[in-house]
Design a protein around this motif. Sequence first.
Motif, short mmCIF file in Angstrom:
data_model
loop_
_atom_site.label_atom_id
_atom_site.label_comp_id
_atom_site.label_asym_id
_atom_site.label_seq_id
_atom_site.Cartn_x
_atom_site.Cartn_y
_atom_site.Cartn_z
N CYS A 87 -3.34 8.02 -5.21
CA CYS A 87 -2.57 8.83 -6.17
C CYS A 87 -2.63 10.34 -5.98
CB CYS A 87 -3.02 8.51 -7.59
SG CYS A 87 -2.65 6.82 -8.10
N GLY A 88 -3.42 10.82 -5.04
CA GLY A 88 -3.47 12.27 -4.85
C GLY A 88 -4.89 12.77 -4.72
N THR A 89 -5.00 14.04 -4.36
CA THR A 89 -6.30 14.62 -4.07
C THR A 89 -6.46 15.97 -4.75
OG1 THR A 89 -7.84 15.08 -2.25
CG2 THR A 89 -5.55 15.80 -1.95
N ASN A 129 -11.38 18.16 -10.65
CA ASN A 129 -11.04 17.10 -11.59
C ASN A 129 -9.66 16.53 -11.28
OD1 ASN A 129 -13.43 17.66 -12.85
ND2 ASN A 129 -12.52 18.58 -14.67
N VAL A 130 -9.43 15.31 -11.75
CA VAL A 130 -8.14 14.65 -11.55
C VAL A 130 -7.02 15.42 -12.27
CG1 VAL A 130 -6.89 12.49 -12.00
CG2 VAL A 130 -9.20 12.42 -11.09
N SER A 131 -7.38 16.31 -13.16
CA SER A 131 -6.37 17.15 -13.84
C SER A 131 -5.60 18.02 -12.86
CB SER A 131 -7.04 18.03 -14.91
OG SER A 131 -8.04 18.85 -14.32
N ALA A 132 -6.10 18.15 -11.61
CA ALA A 132 -5.38 18.91 -10.59
C ALA A 132 -4.19 18.11 -10.04
CB ALA A 132 -6.32 19.28 -9.45
N ILE A 133 -4.16 16.81 -10.34
CA ILE A 133 -3.11 15.92 -9.86
C ILE A 133 -2.10 15.69 -10.98
CG2 ILE A 133 -2.69 13.58 -8.97
CD1 ILE A 133 -5.64 13.63 -8.01
N ILE A 134 -0.86 15.36 -10.62
CA ILE A 134 0.16 15.12 -11.63
C ILE A 134 -0.35 14.12 -12.67
CG2 ILE A 134 2.12 15.70 -10.17
CD1 ILE A 134 2.57 12.75 -9.65
N PRO A 135 0.06 14.25 -13.95
CA PRO A 135 -0.45 13.38 -15.01
C PRO A 135 -0.19 11.90 -14.74
CG PRO A 135 0.77 15.24 -15.93
CD PRO A 135 1.01 15.26 -14.45
N THR A 172 -8.29 14.75 13.17
CA THR A 172 -8.11 13.88 12.02
C THR A 172 -9.14 14.25 10.97
OG1 THR A 172 -9.65 12.07 12.55
CG2 THR A 172 -7.49 12.04 13.66
N SER A 173 -8.79 14.01 9.71
CA SER A 173 -9.73 14.34 8.65
C SER A 173 -9.51 13.45 7.44
CB SER A 173 -9.60 15.82 8.23
OG SER A 173 -8.31 16.08 7.74
N GLY A 174 -10.59 13.25 6.69
CA GLY A 174 -10.52 12.48 5.46
C GLY A 174 -10.02 13.33 4.30
N GLU A 175 -9.73 12.65 3.20
CA GLU A 175 -9.22 13.34 2.00
C GLU A 175 -9.49 12.43 0.81
OE1 GLU A 175 -5.48 15.97 2.07
OE2 GLU A 175 -4.80 14.06 1.26
N VAL A 176 -10.34 12.86 -0.11
CA VAL A 176 -10.70 12.02 -1.25
C VAL A 176 -9.49 11.81 -2.16
CG1 VAL A 176 -11.52 13.99 -2.65
CG2 VAL A 176 -12.32 11.66 -3.15
N GLU A 177 -9.28 10.56 -2.60
CA GLU A 177 -8.17 10.25 -3.49
C GLU A 177 -8.61 9.27 -4.58
OE1 GLU A 177 -4.28 10.09 -2.53
OE2 GLU A 177 -4.42 11.44 -0.80
N ILE A 178 -8.04 9.44 -5.76
CA ILE A 178 -8.20 8.43 -6.79
C ILE A 178 -7.17 7.34 -6.52
CG2 ILE A 178 -6.66 9.62 -8.45
CD1 ILE A 178 -8.63 8.57 -10.65
N VAL A 179 -7.61 6.08 -6.64
CA VAL A 179 -6.79 4.96 -6.19
C VAL A 179 -6.63 3.93 -7.31
CG1 VAL A 179 -6.55 3.12 -4.48
CG2 VAL A 179 -7.65 5.28 -3.83
N LEU A 180 -5.39 3.49 -7.52
CA LEU A 180 -5.10 2.41 -8.45
C LEU A 180 -4.91 1.12 -7.68
CD1 LEU A 180 -2.42 4.13 -10.78
CD2 LEU A 180 -4.88 3.87 -11.20
N LEU A 228 0.84 -1.19 0.00
CA LEU A 228 0.00 0.00 0.00
C LEU A 228 0.88 1.24 0.00
CD1 LEU A 228 -2.76 1.44 0.31
CD2 LEU A 228 -2.53 1.13 2.79
N TYR A 229 0.57 2.16 -0.92
CA TYR A 229 1.35 3.39 -1.04
C TYR A 229 0.40 4.59 -1.13
CZ TYR A 229 5.07 0.18 -2.50
OH TYR A 229 5.98 -0.85 -2.56
N ALA A 230 0.91 5.75 -0.75
CA ALA A 230 0.19 7.01 -0.95
C ALA A 230 1.19 8.02 -1.52
CB ALA A 230 -0.40 7.52 0.35
N ILE A 231 0.74 8.74 -2.54
CA ILE A 231 1.58 9.79 -3.12
C ILE A 231 1.13 11.12 -2.54
CG2 ILE A 231 2.32 10.94 -5.24
CD1 ILE A 231 1.69 8.38 -6.76
N GLY A 232 2.04 11.80 -1.86
CA GLY A 232 1.73 13.09 -1.28
C GLY A 232 2.28 14.23 -2.11
#
Length: 206
Positions: free
Chosen positions: A167-169, A139-145, A58-66, A3-7
């Motif tokens: 992958c980011g938020t 949009n996911v366009s706010a995250i690195i390509p 503590t707080s949540g943060e929506v992320e797109i996940v692979l 499991l990884y998270a990109i910050g």
Amino acid sequence: MNLYAIGYAGRNKDKTWEHIEELKKIGVPEPKSVPELYHLNPELLNYSDKIHIIGDETSGEVEIVLIADADGNIEVTVGSDHTDRGLETISIQKSKQICPKPLAEETIKFNDIEDEWDDLELFSYVKNDGEWVEYQSGNVSAIIPLEEIKTFLKENGVELKDATVFCGTVPLKDGFIFGDAFKCGLKSNKLNKTIEIEYEINKLKE
């Protein structure tokens, strides 16, 4: 399974560094790299409708996940990188290890949305004092390509096999809110499909 998270995965690097400088003012240490990769305990993944946490910040943060299986087949879903914001001022890595990571069980085949990646929508809401408040939207366009994500993972020795990657938020609407529940989603207009999760945030007695 890893499991990884990109910050610090914002596509606009100038705004990302502005955000880092803002965080430094409240005691959050500067990351070693931008983006930065966090290797997390896979047992943090949570598929239930509630989590249990310690502390009031503590707080949540929506992320797109692979999600990649052992053969490298990739599915896409939505998750919440729930984080202890107080502990962040001491160690970002530790702050990410202390809270469960809620994840949707429903997924979309990566090949079905690869050409729509930048246009996928992320959103979240926090329940605060009994009312749902819009927390994030973009949009996911706010995250690195996507290709940059793949290159970044490879440079850090991560192969997209038998791995789950947050992958980011997208930016917060109005700063951190430490609520009682969190819900978030990923929307594909191409497929006319939305994947959502919602969970209660239960604070353990200290």
